[in-house]
Design a protein around this motif. Structure first.
Motif, mmCIF file in Angstrom:
data_model
loop_
_atom_site.group_PDB
_atom_site.id
_atom_site.type_symbol
_atom_site.label_atom_id
_atom_site.label_comp_id
_atom_site.label_asym_id
_atom_site.label_seq_id
_atom_site.Cartn_x
_atom_site.Cartn_y
_atom_site.Cartn_z
ATOM 1 N N MET A 212 0.862 -1.181 0.000
ATOM 2 C CA MET A 212 0.000 0.000 0.000
ATOM 3 C C MET A 212 0.908 1.244 0.000
ATOM 4 O O MET A 212 1.834 1.342 0.795
ATOM 5 C CB MET A 212 -0.841 -0.032 1.269
ATOM 6 C CG MET A 212 -1.668 1.189 1.510
ATOM 7 S SD MET A 212 -2.170 1.161 3.241
ATOM 8 C CE MET A 212 -3.310 2.526 3.271
ATOM 9 N N HIS A 213 0.616 2.185 -0.910
ATOM 10 C CA HIS A 213 1.520 3.328 -1.055
ATOM 11 C C HIS A 213 0.798 4.509 -1.696
ATOM 12 O O HIS A 213 -0.318 4.360 -2.198
ATOM 13 C CB HIS A 213 2.702 2.928 -1.950
ATOM 14 C CG HIS A 213 2.231 2.558 -3.325
ATOM 15 N ND1 HIS A 213 2.131 3.477 -4.339
ATOM 16 C CD2 HIS A 213 1.779 1.377 -3.831
ATOM 17 C CE1 HIS A 213 1.652 2.873 -5.421
ATOM 18 N NE2 HIS A 213 1.422 1.609 -5.131
ATOM 19 N N LYS A 214 1.438 5.632 -1.699
ATOM 20 C CA LYS A 214 0.882 6.818 -2.349
ATOM 21 C C LYS A 214 1.886 7.285 -3.403
ATOM 22 O O LYS A 214 2.239 8.468 -3.495
ATOM 23 C CB LYS A 214 0.624 7.880 -1.263
ATOM 24 C CG LYS A 214 -0.206 9.064 -1.685
ATOM 25 C CD LYS A 214 -1.639 8.714 -2.020
ATOM 26 C CE LYS A 214 -2.315 9.932 -2.634
ATOM 27 N NZ LYS A 214 -3.560 9.611 -3.333
ATOM 28 N N ILE A 261 -2.852 1.870 -4.390
ATOM 29 C CA ILE A 261 -2.690 3.256 -3.926
ATOM 30 C C ILE A 261 -3.462 3.406 -2.609
ATOM 31 O O ILE A 261 -4.556 2.848 -2.451
ATOM 32 C CB ILE A 261 -3.255 4.226 -4.998
ATOM 33 C CG1 ILE A 261 -2.604 3.957 -6.349
ATOM 34 C CG2 ILE A 261 -3.122 5.672 -4.552
ATOM 35 C CD1 ILE A 261 -1.348 4.679 -6.652
ATOM 36 N N ALA A 262 -2.897 4.186 -1.701
ATOM 37 C CA ALA A 262 -3.449 4.241 -0.335
ATOM 38 C C ALA A 262 -4.917 4.648 -0.294
ATOM 39 O O ALA A 262 -5.716 4.041 0.424
ATOM 40 C CB ALA A 262 -2.608 5.194 0.510
ATOM 41 N N ASP A 263 -5.296 5.671 -1.082
ATOM 42 C CA ASP A 263 -6.682 6.148 -0.950
ATOM 43 C C ASP A 263 -7.686 5.088 -1.409
ATOM 44 O O ASP A 263 -8.700 4.850 -0.756
ATOM 45 C CB ASP A 263 -6.891 7.485 -1.667
ATOM 46 C CG ASP A 263 -6.162 7.584 -2.986
ATOM 47 O OD1 ASP A 263 -5.765 8.685 -3.374
ATOM 48 O OD2 ASP A 263 -5.975 6.542 -3.627
ATOM 49 N N ILE A 264 -7.376 4.418 -2.520
ATOM 50 C CA ILE A 264 -8.302 3.393 -3.004
ATOM 51 C C ILE A 264 -8.290 2.182 -2.060
ATOM 52 O O ILE A 264 -9.297 1.487 -1.890
ATOM 53 C CB ILE A 264 -7.988 2.984 -4.472
ATOM 54 C CG1 ILE A 264 -9.176 2.224 -5.092
ATOM 55 C CG2 ILE A 264 -6.742 2.171 -4.586
ATOM 56 C CD1 ILE A 264 -10.375 3.060 -5.344
ATOM 57 N N THR A 282 4.006 1.693 4.326
ATOM 58 C CA THR A 282 4.907 2.646 4.961
ATOM 59 C C THR A 282 4.293 3.066 6.311
ATOM 60 O O THR A 282 3.130 2.761 6.595
ATOM 61 C CB THR A 282 5.099 3.875 4.057
ATOM 62 O OG1 THR A 282 3.809 4.331 3.651
ATOM 63 C CG2 THR A 282 5.924 3.548 2.832
ATOM 64 N N ASN A 283 5.080 3.758 7.094
ATOM 65 C CA ASN A 283 4.731 3.987 8.501
ATOM 66 C C ASN A 283 3.379 4.695 8.700
ATOM 67 O O ASN A 283 2.496 4.195 9.408
ATOM 68 C CB ASN A 283 5.872 4.800 9.132
ATOM 69 C CG ASN A 283 5.962 4.617 10.630
ATOM 70 O OD1 ASN A 283 4.974 4.283 11.268
ATOM 71 N ND2 ASN A 283 7.136 4.841 11.180
ATOM 72 N N LEU A 284 3.198 5.830 8.054
ATOM 73 C CA LEU A 284 1.971 6.603 8.285
ATOM 74 C C LEU A 284 0.745 5.886 7.705
ATOM 75 O O LEU A 284 -0.284 5.764 8.370
ATOM 76 C CB LEU A 284 2.114 8.008 7.676
ATOM 77 C CG LEU A 284 0.924 8.935 7.882
ATOM 78 C CD1 LEU A 284 0.669 9.218 9.362
ATOM 79 C CD2 LEU A 284 1.150 10.271 7.152
ATOM 80 N N ASN A 285 0.858 5.398 6.473
ATOM 81 C CA ASN A 285 -0.255 4.655 5.880
ATOM 82 C C ASN A 285 -0.641 3.470 6.761
ATOM 83 O O ASN A 285 -1.817 3.186 6.980
ATOM 84 C CB ASN A 285 0.118 4.114 4.494
ATOM 85 C CG ASN A 285 0.216 5.200 3.451
ATOM 86 O OD1 ASN A 285 -0.399 6.248 3.598
ATOM 87 N ND2 ASN A 285 0.981 4.957 2.405
ATOM 88 N N GLY A 286 0.374 2.764 7.234
ATOM 89 C CA GLY A 286 0.119 1.577 8.045
ATOM 90 C C GLY A 286 -0.549 1.921 9.365
ATOM 91 O O GLY A 286 -1.387 1.177 9.872
ATOM 92 N N ASP A 287 -0.176 3.066 9.911
ATOM 93 C CA ASP A 287 -0.773 3.524 11.164
ATOM 94 C C ASP A 287 -2.269 3.752 10.970
ATOM 95 O O ASP A 287 -3.109 3.234 11.711
ATOM 96 C CB ASP A 287 -0.075 4.830 11.579
ATOM 97 C CG ASP A 287 -0.398 5.233 13.001
ATOM 98 O OD1 ASP A 287 -1.101 4.480 13.696
ATOM 99 O OD2 ASP A 287 0.052 6.318 13.417
ATOM 100 N N TYR A 288 -2.615 4.513 9.942
ATOM 101 C CA TYR A 288 -4.037 4.791 9.665
ATOM 102 C C TYR A 288 -4.798 3.497 9.386
ATOM 103 O O TYR A 288 -5.895 3.262 9.912
ATOM 104 C CB TYR A 288 -4.180 5.699 8.433
ATOM 105 C CG TYR A 288 -3.664 7.112 8.584
ATOM 106 C CD1 TYR A 288 -3.648 7.756 9.813
ATOM 107 C CD2 TYR A 288 -3.224 7.819 7.473
ATOM 108 C CE1 TYR A 288 -3.186 9.065 9.933
ATOM 109 C CE2 TYR A 288 -2.769 9.130 7.571
ATOM 110 C CZ TYR A 288 -2.753 9.746 8.812
ATOM 111 O OH TYR A 288 -2.305 11.020 8.926
ATOM 112 N N LEU A 289 -4.203 2.670 8.515
ATOM 113 C CA LEU A 289 -4.923 1.463 8.080
ATOM 114 C C LEU A 289 -5.176 0.509 9.251
ATOM 115 O O LEU A 289 -6.251 -0.083 9.349
ATOM 116 C CB LEU A 289 -4.145 0.741 6.972
ATOM 117 C CG LEU A 289 -4.886 -0.442 6.352
ATOM 118 C CD1 LEU A 289 -6.072 0.031 5.517
ATOM 119 C CD2 LEU A 289 -3.959 -1.297 5.489
#
Ligand code: NAP
Length: 399
Positions: A212-214, A261-264, A282-289
């Motif tokens: 998962m990434h942006k 992509i992170a948003d989708i 990645t760290n921030l995406n993983g935190d939210y998810l």
């Protein structure tokens, strides 16, 4: 006889039947949830001829009161020496010089994976129609990204200096009076995280790994994370795994590695959760998810977590909620997060059977609607029990 867990030359953990495992009770509700979790873990282990020699180590308020240090060296030394440990929640000291004890432990031991399995337990109240379709394991990078703490505050001389350097060296014009943060994403950091996710997926017979990434916007950080991930698939796992592009989405009997992509991703984990299995982020995406998914299965109060370095063998498993100080010492809260973190730790140690027994017993306790206050208030006809009683009820249902 109590013995140390060790790591063999081939990188596997050697776990004796009576391993010494350091634990931090935790602040606030730690006094409630630790004894409850321990009761269940010990009972499940004993049924399979195992015994944990728990070794208390101090951190947080208890450590500060007894030693004057929030995170004594002895505690870090114990985690270093015994490899695997578990902790309750810790208060973040205000003005103590340490931003967060949890982050400090992760950084000192270089625990680069934050492991967060997310699944539904029968009977847990959830906001979605089919929570049972969620069965994912998130590998969140734990050391880089905007969490590196590289920030300057708007209006400070540092911000002015950085801004003018960026103007002079790169021609970048940053809006006046901006705070500026740096987002480092390295090849090594990305590859070791994705390597761990793929190895986990193969070990546990999982179907796919989604990165998962942006990367469509942040090409050289998030986009590079994706590109480096595909390099790992091709260079290191070619006989067991295949990337989406190399198989047109038809992996045969290999593990499928894809990206989103992170948003989708946030839309699709809701609308098509069965398409996600292991997720590397990645760290921030993983935190939210991690938290969004935990909410989806109603499990924010029982979500487990582990912080692991698969190369050195170090791992610290932890409750993912905080210290909930208003409930401290009331024997009221749900011990599920710390207990399931212990289960995750057992699985990591190769103690699959005691781990499976705890899950089965907890599931049948919740299915019988015997729950703590947090679930009881969301369920019809539930029997509300105390933290310690919930643990006893689970023990009574162990297979
Ligand atoms: P928190 O301690 O997680 O509590 C927030 C709310 O979550 C509680 O009021 C309660 O909600 C619910 N909750 C938390 N744990 C629960 C449990 N075991 N069973 C049932 N419900 C539970 O968050 P916070 O109040 O923001 O943070 C308090 C302190 O914890 C801070 O010092 C923070 O720095 C620290 N913290 C530590 C960690 C960690 O050690 N890993 C993580 C996060 C925060 P209701 O009142 O609605 O029932």
């Amino acid at each position: 006889m109590p013995e140390k867990i060790t790591m063999s030359a081939d990188g596997t953990l050697q776990v004796p039947d009576e391993p010494i495992i350091p634990f931090i009770e935790g602040d606030g509700i730690g006094v409630d949830i630790w004894p409850a979790a321990k009761l269940v873990l010990d009972a499940a282990a004993e049924k399979h001829g195992k015994h944990v020699a728990w070794k208390e180590v101090l951190a947080g308020e208890k450590a500060f009161a007894e030693t004057g240090s929030w995170l004594p060296d002895d505690t870090i030394d114990a985690f270093r020496e015994y490899l695997i440990g578990i902790k309750g929640p810790l208060t973040t000291p205000v003005g103590g010089g340490i931003r967060s004890l949890n982050v400090a432990i992760r950084q000192i031991l270089d625990l680069y994976v934050c492991l967060r399995p997310v699944r539904w337990f029968t009977g847990v109240p959830s906001p979605v129609k089919h929570p049972e379709k969620v069965d994912m394991v998130i590998f969140r990078e734990n050391t880089e990204d905007v969490y590196a703490g590289l920030e300057v505050e708007a209006g400070t001389p540092e911000a002015v200096r950085l801004s003018s350097f960026l103007h002079d060296a790169f021609g970048w014009d940053i809006h006046e009076n901006s705070g500026i943060g740096i987002k480092p994403i390295s090849e090594d950091g990305s590859k070791r995280l994705i390597r761990a996710a793929i190895a986990y997926a193969l070990r546990h017979g999982r179907r796919s790994v989604t990165m998962m990434h942006k990367g469509n916007i942040q090409k050289f950080t998030e986009g590079a994370f994706r590109a480096w991930g595909y390099e790992v698939v091709r260079d290191e796992f070619a006989s067991q795994a295949v990337s989406w592009d190399d198989c047109a989405g038809k992996p045969g009997d290999k593990l499928l590695v894809k990206d989103a992509i992170a948003d989708i991703t946030f839309q699709q984990v809701l609308t098509r959760p069965e398409e996600f299995d292991v997720v590397a982020a990645t760290n921030l995406n993983g935190d939210y998810l991690s938290d969004a998914l935990a909410a989806q299965v109603g499990g924010i109060g029982i979500a487990p977590g582990g912080n692991i370095n698969y190369v050195t063998g170090h791992g610290v498993f932890e409750a993912t909620h905080g210290t909930a100080p208003k409930y401290a010492g009331q024997d009221k809260v749900n011990p599920g997060s710390l207990l399931l973190s212990g289960v995750l730790m057992f699985e990591h140690l190769g103690w699959a059977q005691p781990a499976a027994d705890v899950i089965a017993a907890m599931e049948s306790t919740i299915a019988d609607k015997v729950v703590t206050y947090d679930f009881a208030r969301l369920m019809d006809g539930a029997k509300e029990v105390r933290c310690s009683e919930f643990a006893e009820q689970i023990v009574a249902r162990l297979p």
